[in-house]
Design an enzyme around this catalytic site. Structure first.
Site, PDB file in Angstrom:
ATOM      1  N   GLU A 173      41.062  69.915  65.064  1.00 20.69           N
ATOM      2  CA  GLU A 173      42.440  70.339  64.806  1.00 20.69           C
ATOM      3  C   GLU A 173      43.328  70.081  66.024  1.00 20.69           C
ATOM      4  OE1 GLU A 173      43.695  71.126  62.008  1.00 20.69           O
ATOM      5  OE2 GLU A 173      41.779  71.137  60.948  1.00 20.69           O
ATOM      6  N   GLU A 176      47.719  65.109  59.773  1.00 15.05           N
ATOM      7  CA  GLU A 176      46.701  64.760  58.763  1.00 15.05           C
ATOM      8  C   GLU A 176      46.171  63.350  58.987  1.00 15.05           C
ATOM      9  OE1 GLU A 176      45.502  67.116  57.292  1.00 15.05           O
ATOM     10  OE2 GLU A 176      47.118  68.571  57.442  1.00 15.05           O
ATOM     11  N   HIS A 234      43.620  63.236  61.668  1.00 14.08           N
ATOM     12  CA  HIS A 234      42.308  63.781  61.292  1.00 14.08           C
ATOM     13  C   HIS A 234      41.309  62.665  60.968  1.00 14.08           C
ATOM     14  CE1 HIS A 234      42.267  68.034  61.551  1.00 14.08           C
ATOM     15  NE2 HIS A 234      43.219  68.266  60.667  1.00 14.08           N
TER      16      HIS A 234
HETATM   17 ZN   LIG Z   1      44.235  69.985  60.307  1.00 11.42          ZN
END
Ligand SMILES: [Zn+2]
Length: 701
Positions: free
Chosen positions: A597, A538, A541
């Site tokens: 991702e 996370e 990201h």
């Molecule tokens: Zn993700």
């Protein structure tokens, strides 16, 4: 699914652990779970996913009704089982008003007999109110008005040609703004329509069957004519699909962001009476005044420019049938068995699973969780949440952020100015862990849901409609409200986590702070390889191809020096090619769509691994040894990560997933990430050039 067990190849590397293993129940449980999931007949340097998950795949058949199954699903299901018990408890004493609303909604939803008894009537009554559906009866074309129909659909958030909503302004993240976008397509993305024909494509064919069946169930008389009318609707959807932006192009928000005022939309998309419709929408539903000078943003300017021509070229009857179909389609799931059968038939072709096998309560709980999740969240966290997991996760976030900062000086491709900005952005990332303490306050929760009307004397269909209207109004009412950076938009039982670029915040709900991701009883290697990697993912990201476009305040604002940005793009291109070459089970991965991702996965593993090494430096001798597992803790770290992704799925699901999901398929997530990571190869002594240790490695962070 069964694989023959080969004798253990000589290349399978294990180490000789001599310390005394831990024999507590928790240690035995986790060791046996890890061991049973492995397939030690597979060489970890050849295919680490099969090595880590082969045993799991053999012992986990796809549960009937599901199109995919993994540890995530199993955990989500057990969280929902807890909520089921809470909702079905035979007492309404001590329940908050909001909890009672959740109970009423849930009870009406599981009462399929009552829903069946009412048949199509609830939907037909509503359809009449919003202008009817031409395919059902003698329709008077002269009574059709394009703009009036749009207006009638607003309260239900049904936007057949464009969408309108309120969200954070990506360039002024402290304020909300009106956002106008594409309509969204019934089948999800343009790939399901473009260059496909009803004759040759199974999904389009099944979709047309489904449309025809639903119209017939609602009273359309002649099946051939009905099919012809629905085919016209499908052809119209195809035209809208062609002008829609491909999902991968939506990732470039810097390029797509366009700010204007409401009046400008009139030139852009003249088929719609924007100056009257939008102010009326806000006034009627949210009691907010909006004028023609109201700022508006769109990420879909080209689409908005193009759809008016399609409207002008389409006969009124087809427009009317398309409107009606979008309305009906959005409410089919709230109807009884014959409609659910029609939906299921289509679902089987799309995903390869039989929805009828999923118990009714599970479907109902999904809705209760997504709509009234905060109302029942209090009961969930009281039953399930281990308070120590919150402080452990907070500690993990601190360590992972430190790991990111420590890694930055090693990014020699960055210039010092951009590197400093990256460091500042990382420091500014805030976290939300577990749940919002306010949900323990009954008055707060009641207030939050006070505008949601769930009348115990009404049926499930009305409750469903009520929920849709509540969500619509709630969103519109945000327009003049300040953005709350720390507002939870994910419910406590959710098994997921996210990064919000406009808030620069990472969020981990109670649902994910449990085994297999985390337990205070697990060895650290398993926790760092579980929740540690989730935290790292996370955080990364914020620095992937999309997140990097936002600055530390959550604004779409370039903070990159030109040369460094060019180098970032080159590094990212390596991953686009690498993942784009993966094809598992006939599903070709889209390297551009999944780039963010994949960057997050790769960064997440590295950050968590480095944080774990730091922990070992300080506390190494305290690490728990697991019984009967002859692996080092570094090896267990990677096994723990890979086993999060053990999963089974139908071929249809896999083909669907690569078109719509921004995440790579599970196997690609394991193989791609670990084959890029030199520390993995060291841990398993993978020879250079072996599949898990290729010469060419991609690395962004
Ligand atoms: Zn993700």
């Amino acid at each position: 699914m069964s694989r023959p067990k080969d004798p253990q190849p000589s290349t399978c590397r294990r180490s000789n652990i001599t310390a005394q293993p831990c024999t507590t129940r928790a240690c035995i449980n986790v060791a046996s779970k890890v061991a049973l999931s492995l397939d030690e007949s597979v060489d970890p340097c050849q295919d680490f996913y099969e090595f880590a998950c082969g045993g799991w795949e053999e012992s986990n058949l796809l549960p009937s009704g599901e199109s995919r199954w993994s540890g995530f699903n199993a955990l989500q299901q057990s969280n929902h089982a807890i909520m089921k018990n809470v909702l079905e408890l035979n007492t309404t004493q001590n329940n908050s008003v909001a909890e009672k609303k959740a109970k009423i909604f849930y009870e009406s939803c599981i009462d399929l007999e009552a829903i069946n008894k009412r048949g199509a009537q609830p939907l037909l009554t509503m359809l009449e109110k919003v202008g009817g559906w031409p395919v059902l009866n003698n329709w008077d074309e002269s009574s059709f008005d394009f703009n009036a129909t749009i207006q009638q659909y607003f309260p239900y958030s049904i936007y057949p040609f464009f969408s309108i909503g309120v969200n954070t302004d990506s360039k002024h993240s402290n304020s909300n703004i009106v956002i106008v976008g594409e309509s969204g397509l019934s089948l999800g993305t343009r790939d399901f329509y473009v260059n496909k024909t009803i004759e040759d494509d199974k999904i389009l064919h099944a979709y047309l069957d489904y449309m025809t069946e639903v119209a017939t169930l609602l009273g359309a008389k002649d099946r051939n004519i009905t099919r012809f009318r629905m085919k016209e609707v499908l052809e119209l959807e195809k035209k809208l699909a062609i002008i829609s932006l491909p999902l991968e192009e939506m990732r470039n928000e810097e390029k797509n962001y366009h700010r204007m005022v409401l009046a400008d939309l009139q030139d852009l998309a003249p088929a719609v009476d924007w100056s009257n419709l939008v102010p009326e929408l806000f006034l009627k539903l949210a009691n907010e005044t909006v004028g023609t000078n109201e700022p508006v943003i769109t990420f879909s300017r080209q689409y908005l420019r193009n759809f008016s021509d399609i409207v002008y070229q389409t006969p009124k009857r087809v427009l009317g049938n398309y409107f009606g179909w979008r309305f009906v389609h959005s409410f089919v799931s709230a109807l009884g068995q014959p409609f659910l059968e029609a939906l299921n038939k289509f679902h089987k072709v799309q995903y390869g699973s039989n929805m009828n096998c999923v118990e009714r309560w599970r479907r109902c709980l999904n809705t209760v969780d997504s709509v009234l999740g905060l109302a029942v969240g209090r009961l969930f966290v009281q039953k399930k949440f281990d308070k120590t997991s919150k402080s452990s996760a907070e500690e993990m976030v601190r360590e992972i952020k430190a790991s990111f900062q420590k890694n930055l000086p090693k990014t020699s491709w960055m210039d010092p100015v951009t590197r400093k900005k990256a460091s500042e952005k990382c420091s500014a990332v805030e976290d939300m862990i577990g749940f919002d303490d306010k949900i323990l306050n009954i008055t707060y929760v009641n207030e939050k849901y006070k505008n949601l009307i769930v009348d115990p004397n009404k049926g499930h269909f009305e409750h469903h409609v009520s929920v849709v209207r509540y969500i619509t109004v709630k969103e519109l009412k945000h327009l003049r409200k300040p953005v709350k950076r720390k507002e939870w938009s994910i419910t406590p039982p959710t098994v997921n986590a996210y990064y919000s670029p406009t808030k620069n915040i990472i969020v981990f709900p109670a649902g994910i702070l449990q085994p297999p991701f985390y337990s205070s009883n697990f060895p650290k290697s398993i926790n760092y390889g579980g929740i540690g990697i989730v935290v790292g993912h996370e955080l990364t990201h914020g620095f992937d191809d999309q997140g990097r476009q936002y600055d530390l305040n959550g604004n779409l604002n370039n903070w990159w020096q030109k040369d460094t940005l060019a180098k970032f793009k080159k590094k990212a291109e390596c991953m686009v090619e690498q993942y784009g070459s993966f094809n598992f089970g006939g599903a070709q991965v889209n390297g551009v769509l999944t780039l963010g991702e994949n960057i997050a996965d790769n960064g997440g593993v590295r950050l968590a691994y480095n944080a774990y090494q730091e922990w070992k430096k300080a506390n190494g001798s305290l690490e728990t040894q697991l019984p009967s597992l002859n692996y080092t803790h570094d090896q267990l770290f990677f096994i723990s990560f890979a086993q999060l992704w053990c999963s089974v799925s139908t071929p249809q699901f896999r083909k669907h997933q690569v078109l719509v999901d921004m995440h790579s398929p599970p196997k690609a997530r394991v193989i791609g990430t670990l084959s890029n990571f030199e520390e993995f190869s060291k841990a398993f002594s993978c020879p250079k050039g072996s599949p898990m240790n290729p010469a060419k490695k991609c690395k962004v962070w």
